[in-house]
Design a protein around this motif. Sequence first.
Motif, PDB file in Angstrom:
ATOM      1  N   ALA A  87       0.813  -1.211   0.000  1.00 39.52           N
ATOM      2  CA  ALA A  87       0.000   0.000   0.000  1.00 39.52           C
ATOM      3  C   ALA A  87       0.848   1.262   0.000  1.00 39.52           C
ATOM      4  CB  ALA A  87      -0.929   0.005   1.219  1.00 39.52           C
ATOM      5  N   VAL A 146       0.045   5.613   5.014  1.00 44.46           N
ATOM      6  CA  VAL A 146      -0.817   4.446   4.833  1.00 44.46           C
ATOM      7  C   VAL A 146      -1.719   4.305   6.062  1.00 44.46           C
ATOM      8  CG1 VAL A 146      -0.848   1.916   4.640  1.00 44.46           C
ATOM      9  CG2 VAL A 146       0.798   3.268   3.321  1.00 44.46           C
ATOM     10  N   VAL A 177      -8.729  -3.346   5.830  1.00 41.05           N
ATOM     11  CA  VAL A 177      -8.463  -2.520   4.666  1.00 41.05           C
ATOM     12  C   VAL A 177      -7.210  -1.690   4.936  1.00 41.05           C
ATOM     13  CG1 VAL A 177      -9.358  -0.726   3.138  1.00 41.05           C
ATOM     14  CG2 VAL A 177     -10.921  -2.408   4.168  1.00 41.05           C
ATOM     15  N   ARG A 235      -4.636   0.930   2.996  1.00 39.93           N
ATOM     16  CA  ARG A 235      -4.522   1.735   1.771  1.00 39.93           C
ATOM     17  C   ARG A 235      -3.914   3.087   2.089  1.00 39.93           C
ATOM     18  NH1 ARG A 235     -11.040   2.099   1.468  1.00 39.93           N
ATOM     19  NH2 ARG A 235     -11.347   3.521   3.211  1.00 39.93           N
ATOM     20  N   GLN A 236      -3.624   3.843   1.033  1.00 39.53           N
ATOM     21  CA  GLN A 236      -3.154   5.206   1.218  1.00 39.53           C
ATOM     22  C   GLN A 236      -4.261   6.048   1.840  1.00 39.53           C
ATOM     23  OE1 GLN A 236      -0.327   7.201   0.458  1.00 39.53           O
ATOM     24  NE2 GLN A 236       0.821   5.291   0.308  1.00 39.53           N
TER      25      GLN A 236
END
Length: 345
Positions: A297, A331, A341, A343-344
């Motif tokens: 990520a 992140v 989850v 993610r960025q």
Amino acid sequence: MGPHPAVAAIRLAVRRVLHDVLTDVQRSTENDPAPPAHEQAPTPLVLVACSGGADSMALASALAFEAPKLGIRAGGVTVDHGLQPGSDLRAAEVVVRLTALGLAPVESVAVRVGRDGGPEAAARDARYAALDAAAERHSAAAVLLGHTRDDQAETVLLGLARGSGIRSLSGMAETSGVAGRYRRPFLHIDRQTARKACMVQSLPVWDDPHNADPAYTRSRLRHEGLPALEKALGKGVVEALARTAQLSRDDADALDAWAAQAETSVRDATGLLECAKLYALPPAVRRRIVRRAAIEAGAPAGSLFARHLEEVDRLITGWRGQGAINLPGKVVAQRQGGRLVIRQG
């Protein structure tokens, strides 16, 4: 009369690595079309990364001696970090010394050292970027690095202090980098043997003042920490730490392989990680999957520590409705509908 034992030891270590490099080159070209009859297959080139210090000068001399006997071209690269007055002149001196050993090509590469991760990490990142570029530029089959058993012991202790898990305790690998580019022949040889080899061959060496500067963590560990450990525990600490590195690396490699196999089974049809399935895995395997997802990520691997993974792991094992976890590299990890989850942000 044969060479001095120290010289014999470093030459043997380099010879073994060069045999490995040749084997890898042969494997990689097995399916390549044969060159035309009037052309010869290119001779592999191996570079040595040389600072001018005792470890890398001993390595350069051994490479210059062993490579021609195996039909390998030997070259050298020195990196000028620009961190001290006159560093460009010292780099030029190293080029002269490597050329005198018979290495070709030989070059000095100047780099700009940033600030990310502290001075030691920034210098290391700049150095490896320069070595990668040199290897690509010259189509080198490998780059030899002069890290010794003492360097390995220091790396293990630094990993232990960071609390980053078994992978940090595994220290430096004998082979690393893209396609096994970097080779470390001296991980089983102590620093004194390399210095002795230079002395008996009358090789001039340069002692980097940064290696004795207490402002640097590794320098304090080298001159204060390890001597204190040897005083308290007796001789053999360096050897024991290096042995720990190898054992830890074997364990870490096995757990990484397990995690890679298990990862597909804990993702749903859309590719998201399912918390219930992650929870059923052993913690060491689960956290490896989480770490890999964080790196994919965008989290920098070198900045992702055990404490980060522990916080994310609580989203799986101790879910109480807590919010998102911020990780390095902007992140974010959060639990949504039974899924983890990452993610960025």
